[in-house]
Design an enzyme around this catalytic site. Sequence first.
Site, short mmCIF file in Angstrom:
data_model
loop_
_atom_site.label_atom_id
_atom_site.label_comp_id
_atom_site.label_asym_id
_atom_site.label_seq_id
_atom_site.Cartn_x
_atom_site.Cartn_y
_atom_site.Cartn_z
N THR A 198 0.83 -1.20 0.00
CA THR A 198 0.00 0.00 0.00
C THR A 198 0.86 1.25 0.00
O THR A 198 1.96 1.26 0.58
CB THR A 198 -0.92 0.02 1.24
OG1 THR A 198 -1.65 1.23 1.26
CG2 THR A 198 -0.14 -0.08 2.54
N SER B 275 -2.36 3.29 10.42
CA SER B 275 -3.36 2.44 11.07
C SER B 275 -2.70 1.08 11.30
O SER B 275 -1.64 0.79 10.74
CB SER B 275 -4.59 2.24 10.15
OG SER B 275 -4.24 1.42 9.04
N TYR C 22 -3.78 -1.67 10.17
CA TYR C 22 -3.73 -2.31 8.84
C TYR C 22 -2.47 -1.89 8.08
O TYR C 22 -1.72 -2.73 7.57
CB TYR C 22 -4.99 -1.97 8.03
CG TYR C 22 -4.72 -2.05 6.55
CD1 TYR C 22 -4.51 -3.28 5.93
CD2 TYR C 22 -4.58 -0.89 5.77
CE1 TYR C 22 -4.20 -3.36 4.58
CE2 TYR C 22 -4.28 -0.96 4.42
CZ TYR C 22 -4.07 -2.19 3.83
OH TYR C 22 -3.75 -2.27 2.51
N HIS C 23 -2.24 -0.56 8.00
CA HIS C 23 -1.07 -0.09 7.24
C HIS C 23 0.23 -0.58 7.89
O HIS C 23 1.22 -0.85 7.20
CB HIS C 23 -1.08 1.44 7.14
CG HIS C 23 -2.11 1.98 6.20
ND1 HIS C 23 -3.33 2.46 6.62
CD2 HIS C 23 -2.13 2.12 4.85
CE1 HIS C 23 -4.05 2.87 5.58
NE2 HIS C 23 -3.34 2.67 4.49
N LYS D 16 1.33 -3.88 6.56
CA LYS D 16 2.00 -3.81 5.25
C LYS D 16 3.46 -3.35 5.40
O LYS D 16 4.33 -3.74 4.62
CB LYS D 16 1.24 -2.84 4.33
CG LYS D 16 -0.18 -3.27 4.02
CD LYS D 16 -0.23 -4.45 3.07
CE LYS D 16 -1.66 -4.80 2.72
NZ LYS D 16 -1.80 -5.87 1.75
#
Length: 396
Positions: free
Chosen positions: A145, A187, A189-190, A193
């Site tokens: 991302t 976040s 989520y990030h 990654k």
Amino acid sequence: MRTLVLGGDGFCGWPSALHLSAHGHEVTIVDNFSRRRIDDELGARSLTPIRSLDERVQAWHDATGRDIGFAELDLAHDYDDLVDLLSTVRPDAVVHFAEQRAAPYSMKSPAHKRYTVDNNLGGTHNLLAALVQVGLDAHLVHLGTMGVYGYESVPVDLPEGYLTVRYPDRDGHEHTRDILYPTQPGSVYHLTKSLDQLLFQFYARNDGLRITDLHQGIVWGTQTDETVLDDRLINRFDYDGDYGTVLNRFLVQAAVGYPLTVHGSGGQTRAFINIRDTVRCIRLAVESGAEVSGRVRVMNQVTESHRISELADLVAQTLGATVDHLPNPRAEADTNDLSARNDQLLGLGLEPTKLAAGLLTESSDIARKYSDRIDHTLIPCTSYWNDRRRAEGTRP
Ligand code: NAD
Ligand code: USQ
């Protein structure tokens, strides 16, 4: 090529699987349907009426005569099944979409944070360990991302993965070195990654795995040349406060007369790509796998950058809508600049689809067509990044 598509029942994975199949790849989809179960958990559903994977695959066969294989497997937990699958299929390429991908979902509660970390890092690491165990020289293409770079308004066009740094040694002689661009995830989520990147760096160096990490921007649109061939092939379209991404949300909101939900001033600038370009980029990345050796190849999978408030104004003017500025539930910079290089995918032949009124209208027509499926109560973003944001967002 024999190509595995992990997460092939999802928003990016399904149309990518079709596009690869249309271009002669022998595709096998792997998925555990966690995304469909999360819809149940949230009481949400895709704006578009997506079919079961069995029906989708049958429809593809009916439309094109091509077959797509399928294995139901949890990448993060079914390690032995993954090893068996890799040993049986012996893919030339593995495309890895199979992660929990919504930033708001990853910030909802401790349980959602832990699930996102366990699922994403467990799945990615299982895949890397299994590729080494089976001794496959498959090219791994992972969806990363743009969010790993953070949103700090740096005075450069964001490079593709690596930053060249100069530093003096202990005798004062200058050296240069490429390092992974310092990450600033916004976040949990990030964050996964960002951590995936270290797993890739290690396995590329230690085991010689061939890996491409695609730092993709926010995807918008829904249909592709392949998904329009039959109604049963329609792609999913998320609009709810957790999974809906900003431009697709604005298009749905405009279609049902809901004021566009700009967070804060809307000065946030983000990178975007249309789903039709996503599927082309995936194919370009997969088919150029022979070029990958040594360090991880990182490519920025983006075509343009936009400020959120400008996108809202564009949608409002094009489709007729009002714009609302809401307290931002996320802890993020209110305003930032962003410009990113995408030379590698352009060099491989990507012809960018720019955000044009025509495509906005295509998505808006879909939103209108299925507007009776829209639940207005699911539109607000109610996942707060921290207590301060919650207090601001829930103040009467
Ligand atoms: P999605 O949630 O629609 O699809 C992900 C798919 O993976 C789902 O079908 C889900 O069931 C499956 N999956 C998740 N965990 C799994 C597991 N442990 N085992 C097997 N299957 C599993 O998401 P998407 O929008 O298609 O995103 C795909 C990838 O692209 C993600 O990795 C995401 O981070 C990345 N990405 C997406 C966007 C975007 O705007 N949608 C932008 C940049 C990057
Ligand atoms: N935003 C609004 N209003 C909304 C929704 C979002 O103003 O109704 C704002 C957000 O505050 C944020 C920006 O729009 O500043 C983008 O939010 P988003 O939900 O569209 O995108 P994001 O959370 O970053 O995540 C999405 C995908 C994720 C992918 C990422 C790419 O869900 O999988 O990794 O885009 S990127 O943003 O480049 O990191």
